[in-house]
Design an enzyme around this catalytic site. Structure first.
Site, PDB file in Angstrom:
ATOM      1  CB  CYS A 125       2.479  -4.093  -0.002  1.00 57.59           C
ATOM      2  SG  CYS A 125       2.539  -3.894   1.767  1.00 57.59           S
ATOM      3  CE1 TYR A 140       4.354  -6.685   1.217  1.00 57.29           C
ATOM      4  CE2 TYR A 140       3.599  -8.941   1.246  1.00 57.29           C
ATOM      5  CZ  TYR A 140       3.724  -7.721   1.863  1.00 57.29           C
ATOM      6  OH  TYR A 140       3.228  -7.557   3.116  1.00 57.29           O
ATOM      7  CD1 TRP A 151      -0.925 -10.976   0.183  1.00 60.77           C
ATOM      8  CD2 TRP A 151      -1.176  -9.044  -0.873  1.00 60.77           C
ATOM      9  NE1 TRP A 151      -0.364 -10.000   0.957  1.00 60.77           N
ATOM     10  CE2 TRP A 151      -0.507  -8.803   0.326  1.00 60.77           C
ATOM     11  CE3 TRP A 151      -1.448  -7.969  -1.719  1.00 60.77           C
ATOM     12  CZ2 TRP A 151      -0.104  -7.542   0.734  1.00 60.77           C
ATOM     13  CZ3 TRP A 151      -1.049  -6.725  -1.322  1.00 60.77           C
ATOM     14  CH2 TRP A 151      -0.382  -6.513  -0.106  1.00 60.77           C
ATOM     15  CE1 TYR A 156       8.069  -5.792   5.174  1.00 57.67           C
ATOM     16  CE2 TYR A 156       6.166  -5.297   6.538  1.00 57.67           C
ATOM     17  CZ  TYR A 156       6.703  -5.838   5.391  1.00 57.67           C
ATOM     18  OH  TYR A 156       5.889  -6.431   4.470  1.00 57.67           O
ATOM     19  CG  HIS A 157       6.056  -1.366   5.586  1.00 55.89           C
ATOM     20  ND1 HIS A 157       4.873  -1.638   6.257  1.00 55.89           N
ATOM     21  CD2 HIS A 157       6.080  -2.196   4.521  1.00 55.89           C
ATOM     22  CE1 HIS A 157       4.217  -2.583   5.614  1.00 55.89           C
ATOM     23  NE2 HIS A 157       4.925  -2.944   4.560  1.00 55.89           N
ATOM     24  CG  HIS A 216       7.753  -3.296   0.779  1.00 55.71           C
ATOM     25  ND1 HIS A 216       6.913  -2.288   0.421  1.00 55.71           N
ATOM     26  CD2 HIS A 216       7.081  -4.043   1.679  1.00 55.71           C
ATOM     27  CE1 HIS A 216       5.770  -2.425   1.077  1.00 55.71           C
ATOM     28  NE2 HIS A 216       5.840  -3.474   1.851  1.00 55.71           N
TER      29      HIS A 216
HETATM   30 CU    CU Z   1       4.287  -4.133   2.972  1.00 53.91          CU
END
Ligand code: CU
Ligand code: NAG
Ligand code: NAG
Ligand code: NAG
Ligand code: NAG
Ligand code: NAG
Length: 721
Positions: A287, A331, A349, A568-569, A649
C-alpha cells in the site's frame, strides 16, 4: 453463508490491520491468528471433508465447474507423461489425492510434462494442480506453462504460464474459456538435475458454453504470479514487469519477516516469472505511493513500513533504501515533477489516523532529501463524503506534475487544486470536478500538451461496510453504496486558474470503483475491472466488462469481458507491445486472492493490417524541445509518447501521453521527425514509450526514449551519459 464467512474474515483482517497499529502491521497480528484463518479456509470453505488436499487462500474460477472424471473405458481420460508408465501417470487423474504421479529425476534443461486426453471436446477454463500429500520442497510444480489442443497435435501458445509459489497447496491456472480435448502441463522450473516433480491430482474446469463473443478485443494469456501482484511497474530498461505484494505472498499481516516485501518479475521474452524476497531495504511496500524518477528508478514510498522510501534501480536491477519521509504514511498520492523531484501528499495510518495532517512533502533525488511543504495541507484534498473520515479521505490522490513548478490535484475529492512546489506547496482552488468525491476511481492525462485529463468511476466513500470502530458508532452509509459511472474531461489552461470540466461521453456504461485505467497509444483510455459496491477483499458485484473511451468520438465502447475479478488491490499497465496487463486483487489471506494477471489485446491489434515497425531511432535520449527522428518500415500517420508509470490501488499518476505529429524527414523513405515538447511540465523527464501508428490506427511496438532534463539539478547530478 460463504459470503458471510468471507465478509467476517475480511472484516477481522481489516480490523487487525488498522491504523494505530501503525508502522509494522504484522507485528500486531500473531501468527496463530494467521494459521487459524488458513485452517478455517481449508476446513470450512474450500476443502471437502475427506480430501487431504491443502488449499491456498486463492480465488477459484468464478465460472465453470470441475469436469467429472469418467470411469468407463470409452470415456476414461488418458494421461501421458514424460516419465513413468501410463498407470503411474494416471495417478494424477484417478480422483484420489493420496496417490500421485511422480516423475523420474530430471535431466537438466528438460521439462517434465503431463498431457491429458479428455476424450471429448470441452470448453475449458481452469486447471488445478494438487501437490503430493507427502510434499517436499523442490518437488512441486512452480514454473509452468499450460497448453490446450483440440487434436493433440496443434498446441499454439500457452493459455496460462508463470510461477506458482512453492508450497504444499493446490495451484490454479485460470484462463478464458476455450474449446479443447487435450490439456498439457509443462513444469518449467523443475528442470534442474535430479529434480522430480509430483502431482497428486489434476482437476480440469469447464463451462457449458463459450461466453457471448460480443465486445471487441481479446483476453489472454494468463500470467500466474507467485504472489498477489498489488503493485506493478515496467522496468524501462528491460521491458519486464516488476510486481510486489507485502511481506507475505498471499496475505497482509500474515507474513514472514517484518519489513520485507515479496517481489516477482515477469520476463515477457522467455515467458517466465521469477520471485525474490526483498529484505535489505527493510521496507514492507504494501500500500505505498509510486513514482518513476527522471532516471528510470521507481521510487516507492511508505505503505506498511510507513516512513520508508525504496527504489528499484533499473540500471542494475537492485532495490536500495533512500531517505525516510518526514511524515509516515500509506495509500498516499505521489508523482514526479517537471524538475525531477518526487511529491507525496495524503495517505493513511500515521501520524494520526483520525485527524489526518499528512501534508505534502517533496523529495530531491540529487540530495536524497525530503522537504516538508508546510503550506500544502492535506485537509484541502480530503473527500467530504467518507464516513471513515481522515483515515480514508486523503487516500490515492490524483496528481499531475505541471508547468511553472506546479502540481495539479485532480481528485478523488470533488474539489481540485493547484499546488505550488516553489512556494512551500501553497494551494489554490481550481474548481469543482463533480458533485461527489470519486474515491478509488481513475484519472489519466491522455493528452498532456492539450492539458487533458480523463477521470472515471470511483465512489463517494472508500468502503461501503466501514464502521467507525474508534467511537463504536455504526457509520455504514447505505446511501453511498454504489460506485459511480461518471466520467469527466478536465482541461488545464493557465496555472492557478480554474480548470474546465466536461462530461466524458456521458459517463461509462458501468459504475465501478477499484478499477484500472490505462492510456493507449492512440489517445483512447482502457478501463477495466472494479466493482459496483466497493468493499476491499470482496469480489461481489465485480465488473467483468472493460470499456474504452475515445476522445475522438467522445464515446465509451464496451470490450470483451474476462472472467477473473479485478477489484481491490488490482492494477493495469500498458505493455511495450501495446497490449494491456491487468492483474492482482486481494492479498488478504482470503479466497478472493488473485495470484495472476491477464493480457488484454485491444481491437487495434486485431485487424488485418500489418503493424508498423520502428526500424531505426536516431537517438534514444532526447532533450526537451528537440526533434526526434525515426525510420519506420512503412508509412506512418500518427505517433505518441507514453510515460512509463507504476500502478497500485487504482492510481498510476505518472502515465501520461503526448500526441506527436510525424513529419516526413529528408528524402529517406518512411523517415519522420517528431517534436518533443519544450516544457518539462508537459514532457516530464524520464523514460517514455514511443509508438507510431499507420493510417489504420495500428500501433507499433514501443521504442524506449529517455527525455533529458536540460535545466533541472536532479538530472544534472544524475546525468545519464
Ligand atoms: Cu492496500
Ligand atoms: C528468463 O530471463 C530471466 C532474466 O530476465 C532469467 O532470470 C530467467 O532465468 C530466465 N528464465 C528462463 C526459463 O529462461
Ligand atoms: C545499483 O545502483 C545504485 C545507484 O547507482 C547503487 O546505489 C547500488 O549500490 C547499486 N547496486 C548494486 C547491487 O550494484
Ligand atoms: C473557481 O472555483 C472555486 C471553487 O474551487 C469557486 O469558488 C470560484 O468561484 C471559481 N472561480 C471562478 C472564476 O469561476
Ligand atoms: C454523477 O454525476 C451526477 C451529475 O453531476 C451526480 O448527480 C451524481 O451524484 C454522480 N454520481 C456519483 C455516484 O457520484
Ligand atoms: C541513472 O543515473 C546513473 C548515474 O547517476 C546512471 O549510471 C544510470 O545508468 C542511470 N540509470 C538508468 C536506468 O538510466
Amino acid at each position: 453463508m460463504l459470503g458471510e464467512f468471507v465478509l467476517s474474515l475480511a472484516f477481522t483482517l481489516v480490523l487487525l490491520c488498522k491504523p494505530g497499529i501503525g508502522i509494522r502491521i504484522n507485528a500486531a497480528l500473531p501468527h496463530d491468528v494467521c494459521d487459524r484463518h488458513h485452517d478455517d479456509l481449508v476446513q470450512h470453505v474450500l476443502k471437502p471433508k475427506d480430501d487431504p488436499i491443502r488449499v491456498m487462500a486463492e480465488a477459484m474460477p468464478v465460472i465453470g465447474s470441475p469436469l467429472p472424471k469418467p470411469t468407463t473405458e470409452q470415456a476414461k481420460w488418458i494421461a501421458k507423461c514424460d516419465s513413468g508408465t501410463d498407470q503411474e501417470c494416471a495417478q494424477a487423474i484417478d480422483g484420489d489425492y493420496r496417490t500421485s504421479w511422480q516423475s523420474s529425476p530430471g535431466v537438466k534443461g528438460v521439462n517434465h510434462h503431463i498431457t491429458i486426453d479428455l476424450r471429448a471436446v470441452r470448453n475449458l477454463n481452469a486447471l488445478r494442480v494438487a501437490p503430493p500429500v507427502n510434499w517436499q520442497s523442490g518437488s512441486v510444480v512452480a514454473g509452468h506453462q499450460v497448453f490446450l489442443s483440440e487434436d493433440g497435435k496443434k498446441w499454439g501458445d500457452p493459455v496460462a504460464y508463470g510461477t506458482w509459489f512453492e508450497d504444499n497447496t493446490a495451484k490454479w491456472a485460470i484462463f478464458e474459456p476455450r474449446k479443447a480435448k487435450f490439456v498439457r502441463l509443462l513444469a518449467t522450473s523443475a528442470n534442474e538435475d535430479k529434480q522430480s516433480i509430483g502431482i497428486a491430482e489434476l482437476d480440469i474446469w469447464a463451462v457449458t458454453s463459450l461466453p457471448d463473443p460480443t465486445g471487441e478485443g481479446k483476453w489472454g494469456p494468463t500470467i500466474d504470479f507467485p504472489l498477489v501482484p498489488v503493485g506493478a511497474f515496467i522496468d524501462p530498461v528491460s521491458g519486464n514487469v516488476v510486481s510486489f505484494s507485502s511481506d507475505s505472498h498471499d496475505g497482509n499481516g500474515c507474513g514472514g519477516k517484518p519489513d520485507t516485501t515479496w517481489t516477482a518479475i515477469w520476463d515477457r521474452t522467455n515467458k517466465s516469472v521469477s520471485q525474490k524476497l526483498i529484505e535489505d531495504t527493510k521496507h514492507n511496500m504494501f500500500c505505498p505511493g509510486m513514482a518513476f524518477d527522471v532516471n528510470g528508478s521507481m521510487i516507492i514510498t511508505g505503505g506498511a513500513t510507513a516512513s520508508k522510501t525504496s527504489t528499484f534501480n533499473a540500471a542494475n536491477k537492485s532495490w536500495n533504501t533512500l531517505r525516510e519521509m518526514n511524515i509516515p504514511r500509506g495509500y498516499q498520492g505521489s508523482t514526479t515533477c517537471a524538475d525531477g523531484s518526487i511529491f507525496v501528499i495524503g495517505g493513511s495510518w500515521s501520524p494520526d489516523s483520525s485527524t489526518g495532517g499528512r501534508f505534502g512533502e517533496l523529495y530531491d533525488p540529487s540530495l536524497n532529501k525530503w522537504q516538508r511543504l508546510d503550506e500544502c495541507r492535506s485537509g484541502l484534498i480530503e473527500t467530504k463524503t467518507d464516513t471513515h473520515r481522515a483515515y480514508r479521505a486523503d487516500n490515492h490522490v490524483w496528481l499531475f506534475g505541471w508547468k511553472e513548478k506546479m502540481i495539479f490535484h485532480a481528485g478523488p475529492a470533488a474539489e481540485m487544486h493547484w499546488i505550488n512546489t516553489a512556494r512551500k506547496g501553497a494551494m489554490t482552488a481550481a474548481g469543482i470536478r463533480e458533485v461527489n468525491a470519486a474515491m478509488c476511481g481513475n484519472a489519466v492525462m491522455y493528452d498532456a500538451a492539450a492539458g487533458k485529463i480523463l477521470t472515471a468511476g470511483g465512489a463517494p466513500q472508500y468502503e461501503v461496510n466501514y464502521r467507525n470502530d474508534y467511537d463504536g458508532r455504526d457509520d455504514r452509509n447505505p446511501a453511498s453504496k454504489s460506485a459511480s459511472s461518471n466520467a469527466s474531461i478536465i482541461t488545464l489552461s493557465n496555472v492557478n486558474a480554474n480548470v474546465s470540466v466536461a462530461s466524458a461521453g456521458g459517463g461509462m456504461h458501468f459504475p465501478r470503483t477499484f478499477s484500472s485505467a490505462v492510456i493507449l497509444p492512440n489517445g483512447d483510455t482502457f478501463v477495466a475491472g472494479g466493482q459496483e459496491v466497493g468493499q476491499p477483499f470482496t469480489d461481489d458485484t465485480a465488473e467483468f466488462r472493460p470499456e474504452i473511451y475515445s476522445p475522438k468520438t467522445d464515446k465509451w465502447q464496451v470490450m470483451a469481458k474476462n472472467s477473473i475479478p479485478r477489484t481491490y488491490h488490482s492494477f493495469g499497465l500498458l505493455l511495450r507491445d501495446a497490449t494491456v496487463l491487468v492483474g492482482g486483487g486481494g492479498l488478504s489471506s482470503l479466497p478472493t486472492n488473485h495470484l495472476n494477471a491477464q493480457i488484454f489485446t485491444p481491437p487495434y491489434l486485431l485487424t488485418s493490417h500489418a503493424r508498423p515497425v520502428i526500424k531505426k531511432l536516431f537517438t534514444n535520449k532526447v532533450h526537451l524541445g528537440a526533434t526526434l527522428t525515426f525510420v519506420a518500415d512503412n508509412a506512418v500517420a500518427d505517433a505518441s509518447l507514453i510515460r512509463y508509470g507504476g500502478a497500485t490501488h487504482t492510481v498510476n499518476n505518472d502515465q501520461r501521453r503526448i500526441k506527436l505529429t510525424p513529419a516526413t524527414s529528408g528524402n529517406v523513405q518512411f523517415q519522420y521527425n517528431v517534436q518533443i515538447p519544450a516544457d518539462a511540465g508537459i514532457a516530464i523527464p524520464g523514460y517514455w514509450m514511443l509508438f507510431v501508428m499507420n493510417d489504420a490506427g495500428v500501433p507499433s511496438e514501443a521504442s524506449t526514449v529517455l527525455i533529458l532534463c536540460t535545466d533541472c539539478k536532479v538530472m544534472q547530478s544524475k546525468a545519464v551519459s
